[in-house]
Structures are given as structure tokens and as C-alpha cells.
Design an enzyme around this catalytic site. Structure first.
Site, mmCIF file in Angstrom:
data_model
loop_
_atom_site.group_PDB
_atom_site.id
_atom_site.type_symbol
_atom_site.label_atom_id
_atom_site.label_comp_id
_atom_site.label_asym_id
_atom_site.label_seq_id
_atom_site.Cartn_x
_atom_site.Cartn_y
_atom_site.Cartn_z
ATOM 1 N N LYS A 203 1.087 -0.742 -0.073
ATOM 2 C CA LYS A 203 0.181 -0.196 -0.080
ATOM 3 C C LYS A 203 0.998 0.826 -0.197
ATOM 4 O O LYS A 203 1.590 1.663 0.612
ATOM 5 C CB LYS A 203 -0.923 -0.158 1.596
ATOM 6 C CG LYS A 203 -1.600 1.305 1.454
ATOM 7 C CD LYS A 203 -2.704 0.719 2.451
ATOM 8 C CE LYS A 203 -2.441 1.897 3.452
ATOM 9 N NZ LYS A 203 -3.657 1.747 4.227
HETATM 10 C C1 R5P Z 1 -2.687 4.400 7.926
HETATM 11 O O1 R5P Z 1 -2.030 3.995 8.734
HETATM 12 C C2 R5P Z 1 -3.926 3.815 8.402
HETATM 13 O O2 R5P Z 1 -3.245 2.582 8.267
HETATM 14 C C3 R5P Z 1 -5.473 3.798 7.042
HETATM 15 O O3 R5P Z 1 -5.836 2.913 6.863
HETATM 16 C C4 R5P Z 1 -4.527 4.443 6.239
HETATM 17 O O4 R5P Z 1 -3.912 5.635 5.652
HETATM 18 C C5 R5P Z 1 -5.873 4.415 4.787
HETATM 19 O O5 R5P Z 1 -6.617 5.132 5.141
HETATM 20 P P1 R5P Z 1 -6.540 6.658 4.524
HETATM 21 O O6 R5P Z 1 -7.507 6.986 3.418
HETATM 22 O O7 R5P Z 1 -8.143 7.638 5.489
HETATM 23 O O8 R5P Z 1 -5.693 7.436 4.635
#
Ligand code: R5P
Length: 293
Positions: A203
Site C-alpha cells: 500500500k
Molecule cells: C493509516 O496508517 C491507516 O493504516 C489507514 O488504513 C490508511 O492510512 C488508509 O486510510 P486513509 O485512506 O484514511 O489514508
């Protein structure tokens, strides 16, 4: 004793028909074992090859984030529109009904809060518990260039080893320090290191310049985080560009659950991710669904 009288003679051997040997649809995943592939095929839709992961794990380091105060009331209604739910085991056990069959990606690292140095994490879930929870993947934060870079990479490689023994894939989450440049060079470095060391998918964040070079030189699938809340059309445009430039989906949180109409937004994101809908059409869909309320 088995009844052997009247047993039908086997005859449908299809001797002239070679048995099919299908390649696996997901980038870089063909050599994985059956259980790993099966779990990945629950996360990534085998038809589109992509996924909408609904990320609600933010509480693991920042507490009750806006939009996540009541996961039972505000997030569970979104579950039918997600491909995967990414969350902590605490929320999973306390709030999510076990009858829910959506694949789970468990947040498996943790150890520091927003009040301290975030890169100082450890593995926070034993692989046995991931097995017990029947998860489809385990997520670990990796801080390339961060203060505890080596420790976070070591967390990832240990989790990958444990996951391989159990048949559970590992998602490496590239975390970027506030003082670091968010450019293609950095994300190529971070994602490639994670993939080289065995992460099954990675990711990262979308960037306007050179994102296609990040996806093209990462040998496993990439999904993008949503990041800070944007206007809905901008978030849909970001998701669209990421998919067109080689991402295999989104792991999106705030841009869905902080939207004015989260249920409409997650469906619009799904149209972009699975059906290559343009941002404009997806935004129209968002507005139509929002107004149906
Ligand atoms: C952050 O560390 C979390 O793991 C979230 O899952 C990730 O950032 C994704 O969430 P967002 O779309 O709010 O950035």
C-alpha cells in the site's frame, strides 16, 4: 460397511481433454501456495483484478478518529459495498459480527501513538491469532527512511515468514514521515524494498508525477491509501488516475467515512475501481445516490 452393490462403473474420463492449468490473475502471485492465492482472491475481485479495501484501522495509533467514533453505527452499514475491511483485532472482536463474511485484513503492527515517534512499532498480533480470526491478510507498517526503519522492515519480514507458514499474505503499508519528500523516487524505493523482501502486496500513496513508474517496477500489486479528506470529485479523480496508472485498488478510509454521504461515496469508488468509470460519471453516481437518501 460401505454398500458395494450396484456401484456405477466410472466412465466419464474425458481422456482427450487436457486438464486446465490456469495462471493466477494477480500480478506476481502465480508462484504462491493455494491458500495464499485463495485469500488474495477474496481481497482482489478476480473479474476486475482490483479491490476496494475499506480502511478503518486508524484508531490503532490515533484513537477515535472523526468518522470512526461509532464503527457499529457508521461503518458496518458500508460493509456490503466493500471488498475487504481493514481493521484492528480489537474492533473486529468487539464490534464486527462473525456472520459477516467479508474478507478481513488485520492491522498487525502497532506500538506507538500520535504522541510519540510513529515509526517505533512492533508486530502487534501473533500469527496464531490471525489464523483464529480467519483473516485474509495481515498489514504491517514499514517506515523507509524513518527513525526506526530497520525495526519496521524486520517486523515486516518476520510477519511475512509467519504468514507463509500459515498461508496468510502480508500487506506492507509504506508510511511516509511528514518531513520526507512524497515523490516517485521515494515511492519506487519504498514499494520495491517491501516487494523484494517478500510482501505480497503493497500500500502506498498516489502522486501526480510518475506514479506509473512506481506501479510498473513493483513486482506485486499496489493499492493506494486515500489520505486526508478531499472533496469527493478530487478523491474519485485520484482513485481513477491510480487505477489507470497500474494500481490494483484502493485502501481508502477518510475519503469514504468522512464523506458527507459515505454509502454513496464507497459505491462511486467501487465504480471507478472495478468498472473503470470516469471520475465525472462516478461523481454523478455519488450525487444521485446521495440524493436518494
Ligand atoms: C493509516 O496508517 C491507516 O493504516 C489507514 O488504513 C490508511 O492510512 C488508509 O486510510 P486513509 O485512506 O484514511 O489514508
Amino acid at each position: 460397511m460401505a454398500d458395494l452393490d450396484g456401484v456405477k462403473e466410472a466412465k466419464n474420463f474425458h481422456a482427450g481433454v487436457p486438464q486446465k492449468s490456469e495462471g493466477f490473475f494477480l500480478k506476481g502471485s502465480n508462484s504462491l501456495d493455494w491458500g495464499m492465492k485463495n485469500r488474495l482472491a477474496r481481497i482482489f475481485n478476480p473479474q476486475s483484478g482490483n479491490t476496494v479495501m475499506l480502511a478503518v484501522d486508524h484508531g490503532y495509533f490515533q484513537g477515535p478518529t472523526t468518522g470512526l467514533e461509532r464503527i457499529d453505527l457508521d461503518i458496518l452499514p458500508l460493509v456490503p459495498y466493500a471488498d475487504t475491511l481493514m481493521l484492528t483485532r480489537g474492533i473486529l472482536r468487539s464490534i464486527v459480527p462473525p456472520s459477516m463474511t467479508l474478507p478481513i485484513v488485520i492491522r498487525a503492527s502497532g506500538g506507538s501513538s500520535i504522541l510519540k515517534e510513529l515509526s517505533n512499532e512492533e508486530i502487534a498480533v501473533a500469527v496464531e491469532d490471525s489464523v483464529r480470526l480467519n483473516v485474509s491478510a495481515m498489514a504491517v507498517q514499514v517506515f523507509i527512511g524513518g527513525e526506526y526503519e530497520k525495526q519496521s522492515i524486520h517486523n515486516m519480514t518476520r510477519l511475512i515468514d509467519q504468514g507463509i507458514r500459515a498461508g496468510i499474505p502480508t500487506l506492507a503499508v509504506t508510511a511516509v514521515g511528514t518531513d520526507m519528500a512524497r515523490d516517485a523516487r521515494y515511492f519506487r524505493l519504498a514499494t520495491r524494498i517491501c516487494a523484494e523482501l517478500g510482501a505480497h502486496y503493497v500500500k502506498t500513496y498516489f502522486i501526480e508525477e510518475g506514479f506509473e513508474t512506481v506501479t510498473s517496477c513493483c513486482p506485486v500489486p499496489i493499492v493506494i491509501a486515500g489520505g486526508k479528506k478531499l472533496p469527493e470529485l478530487d478523491a474519485l479523480t485520484m482513485a481513477y488516475k491510480a487505477i489507470q496508472q497500474g494500481a490494483n485498488g484502493v485502501d481508502m478510509g477518510r475519503n469514504i467515512f468522512q464523506s458527507e454521504a459515505p454509502k454513496a461515496m464507497i459505491q462511486a469508488v467501487g465504480a471507478v475501481v472495478h468498472r473503470n468509470e470516469t471520475p465525472e460519471k462516478a461523481f454523478q453516481m455519488y450525487n444521485d445516490l446521495k440524493n436518494q437518501k
